[in-house]
Design a protein around this motif. Structure first.
Motif, PDB file in Angstrom:
ATOM      1  N   SER A 214      -2.725  14.322  -6.016  1.00  0.00           N
ATOM      2  CA  SER A 214      -2.933  13.943  -7.398  1.00  0.00           C
ATOM      3  C   SER A 214      -2.245  12.623  -7.571  1.00  0.00           C
ATOM      4  CB  SER A 214      -2.559  15.035  -8.467  1.00  0.00           C
ATOM      5  OG  SER A 214      -1.374  15.074  -8.453  1.00  0.00           O
ATOM      6  N   CYS A 215      -2.933  11.588  -7.984  1.00  0.00           N
ATOM      7  CA  CYS A 215      -2.175  10.533  -8.372  1.00  0.00           C
ATOM      8  C   CYS A 215      -1.823  10.316  -9.918  1.00  0.00           C
ATOM      9  CB  CYS A 215      -3.026   9.409  -8.264  1.00  0.00           C
ATOM     10  SG  CYS A 215      -2.665   8.646  -6.561  1.00  0.00           S
ATOM     11  N   SER A 216      -0.820   9.642 -10.028  1.00  0.00           N
ATOM     12  CA  SER A 216      -0.264   9.648 -11.457  1.00  0.00           C
ATOM     13  C   SER A 216      -1.306   8.448 -12.033  1.00  0.00           C
ATOM     14  CB  SER A 216       1.016   8.978 -11.505  1.00  0.00           C
ATOM     15  OG  SER A 216       1.155   8.431 -12.790  1.00  0.00           O
TER      16      SER A 216
ATOM     17  N   ASP B 286       6.769   3.619  -6.233  1.00  0.00           N
ATOM     18  CA  ASP B 286       6.749   4.517  -7.258  1.00  0.00           C
ATOM     19  C   ASP B 286       5.638   5.396  -6.744  1.00  0.00           C
ATOM     20  OD1 ASP B 286       8.915   3.863  -8.479  1.00  0.00           O
ATOM     21  OD2 ASP B 286       7.811   2.649 -10.035  1.00  0.00           O
ATOM     22  N   CYS B 287       4.271   4.944  -6.435  1.00  0.00           N
ATOM     23  CA  CYS B 287       3.232   5.612  -6.352  1.00  0.00           C
ATOM     24  C   CYS B 287       3.256   6.759  -5.174  1.00  0.00           C
ATOM     25  CB  CYS B 287       2.141   4.685  -6.008  1.00  0.00           C
ATOM     26  SG  CYS B 287       0.566   5.672  -5.553  1.00  0.00           S
ATOM     27  N   GLU B 288       4.017   6.026  -4.034  1.00  0.00           N
ATOM     28  CA  GLU B 288       4.151   6.850  -2.885  1.00  0.00           C
ATOM     29  C   GLU B 288       5.136   7.989  -3.133  1.00  0.00           C
ATOM     30  OE1 GLU B 288       4.262   4.756   0.935  1.00  0.00           O
ATOM     31  OE2 GLU B 288       5.900   6.093   1.421  1.00  0.00           O
ATOM     32  N   ASP B 289       6.096   7.794  -3.892  1.00  0.00           N
ATOM     33  CA  ASP B 289       7.162   8.818  -4.273  1.00  0.00           C
ATOM     34  C   ASP B 289       6.493   9.982  -5.080  1.00  0.00           C
ATOM     35  OD1 ASP B 289       9.276   7.720  -3.005  1.00  0.00           O
ATOM     36  OD2 ASP B 289      10.027   6.936  -4.980  1.00  0.00           O
ATOM     37  N   TYR B 290       5.520   9.508  -5.877  1.00  0.00           N
ATOM     38  CA  TYR B 290       4.819  10.572  -6.718  1.00  0.00           C
ATOM     39  C   TYR B 290       3.810  11.265  -5.920  1.00  0.00           C
ATOM     40  CZ  TYR B 290       2.202  12.430 -10.425  1.00  0.00           C
ATOM     41  OH  TYR B 290       1.474  13.228 -11.502  1.00  0.00           O
ATOM     42  N   CYS B 291       3.020  10.629  -5.189  1.00  0.00           N
ATOM     43  CA  CYS B 291       2.036  11.192  -4.109  1.00  0.00           C
ATOM     44  C   CYS B 291       2.890  12.243  -3.206  1.00  0.00           C
ATOM     45  CB  CYS B 291       1.171  10.147  -3.325  1.00  0.00           C
ATOM     46  SG  CYS B 291       0.150   9.163  -4.208  1.00  0.00           S
ATOM     47  N   LYS B 292       3.919  12.036  -2.784  1.00  0.00           N
ATOM     48  CA  LYS B 292       4.600  12.804  -1.868  1.00  0.00           C
ATOM     49  C   LYS B 292       5.033  14.308  -2.923  1.00  0.00           C
ATOM     50  CE  LYS B 292       6.344   9.825   1.777  1.00  0.00           C
ATOM     51  NZ  LYS B 292       7.220   8.746   2.165  1.00  0.00           N
TER      52      LYS B 292
ATOM     53  N   LEU C 275       0.780  -1.091  -0.042  1.00  0.00           N
ATOM     54  CA  LEU C 275      -0.017  -0.066  -0.132  1.00  0.00           C
ATOM     55  C   LEU C 275       0.752   1.076  -0.156  1.00  0.00           C
ATOM     56  CD1 LEU C 275      -2.716  -0.947   2.832  1.00  0.00           C
ATOM     57  CD2 LEU C 275      -2.773  -1.359   0.301  1.00  0.00           C
ATOM     58  N   CYS C 276       0.383   2.093  -0.895  1.00  0.00           N
ATOM     59  CA  CYS C 276       1.014   3.535  -0.842  1.00  0.00           C
ATOM     60  C   CYS C 276       0.658   4.066   0.503  1.00  0.00           C
ATOM     61  CB  CYS C 276       0.741   4.450  -2.014  1.00  0.00           C
ATOM     62  SG  CYS C 276       0.849   5.933  -1.770  1.00  0.00           S
ATOM     63  N   ASP C 277       1.543   4.676   1.122  1.00  0.00           N
ATOM     64  CA  ASP C 277       1.028   5.342   2.501  1.00  0.00           C
ATOM     65  C   ASP C 277       0.421   6.651   2.302  1.00  0.00           C
ATOM     66  OD1 ASP C 277       1.590   3.175   4.284  1.00  0.00           O
ATOM     67  OD2 ASP C 277       3.598   4.109   5.177  1.00  0.00           O
ATOM     68  N   VAL C 278       0.322   7.629   1.343  1.00  0.00           N
ATOM     69  CA  VAL C 278      -0.039   8.674   1.104  1.00  0.00           C
ATOM     70  C   VAL C 278      -1.542   8.589   0.520  1.00  0.00           C
ATOM     71  CG1 VAL C 278       0.105  10.834  -0.187  1.00  0.00           C
ATOM     72  CG2 VAL C 278       2.071   9.325   0.760  1.00  0.00           C
ATOM     73  N   CYS C 279      -1.751   7.665  -0.621  1.00  0.00           N
ATOM     74  CA  CYS C 279      -3.121   7.698  -1.186  1.00  0.00           C
ATOM     75  C   CYS C 279      -4.043   6.222  -0.726  1.00  0.00           C
ATOM     76  CB  CYS C 279      -2.862   7.913  -2.503  1.00  0.00           C
ATOM     77  SG  CYS C 279      -2.235   6.262  -3.495  1.00  0.00           S
ATOM     78  N   GLY C 280      -3.246   5.471  -0.167  1.00  0.00           N
ATOM     79  CA  GLY C 280      -3.808   4.174   0.102  1.00  0.00           C
ATOM     80  C   GLY C 280      -3.939   3.092  -0.971  1.00  0.00           C
TER      81      GLY C 280
HETATM   82 ZN   LIG Z   1      -0.192   6.942  -3.697  1.00  0.00          ZN
END
Ligand SMILES: [Zn+2]
Length: 62
Positions: free
Chosen positions: A41-43, A30-36, A14-19
């Motif tokens: 906004s999500c990629s 990758d998602c978490e890095d992007y979210c931070k 799980l991405c800790d930012v968007c879940g």
């Molecule tokens: Zn995310």
């Protein structure tokens, strides 16, 4: 920090930012890095690989 979660007999990351959850840790990271880097906004490219969606979305609705 990506969170590992067991769902049934599967493990998702799980991405800790968007879940959103991904089947591999690399994509979740990758998602978490992007979210931070892009709060709120999500990629699309990354999130379309998500295999798990939280019951209560963390992202604010648009
Ligand atoms: Zn995310």
């Amino acid at each position: 920090m990506v969170t590992e979660k067991k769902i049934g007999d599967k493990t998702v990351f799980l991405c800790d930012v968007c879940g959103l959850g991904y089947s591999d840790e690399k994509t979740a990271q990758d998602c978490e890095d992007y979210c931070k880097a892009h709060p709120g906004s999500c990629s699309v490219e990354i999130s379309q690989k998500a295999v798990y969606f939280p019951d209560t979305p963390v992202l604010p609705k648009k």
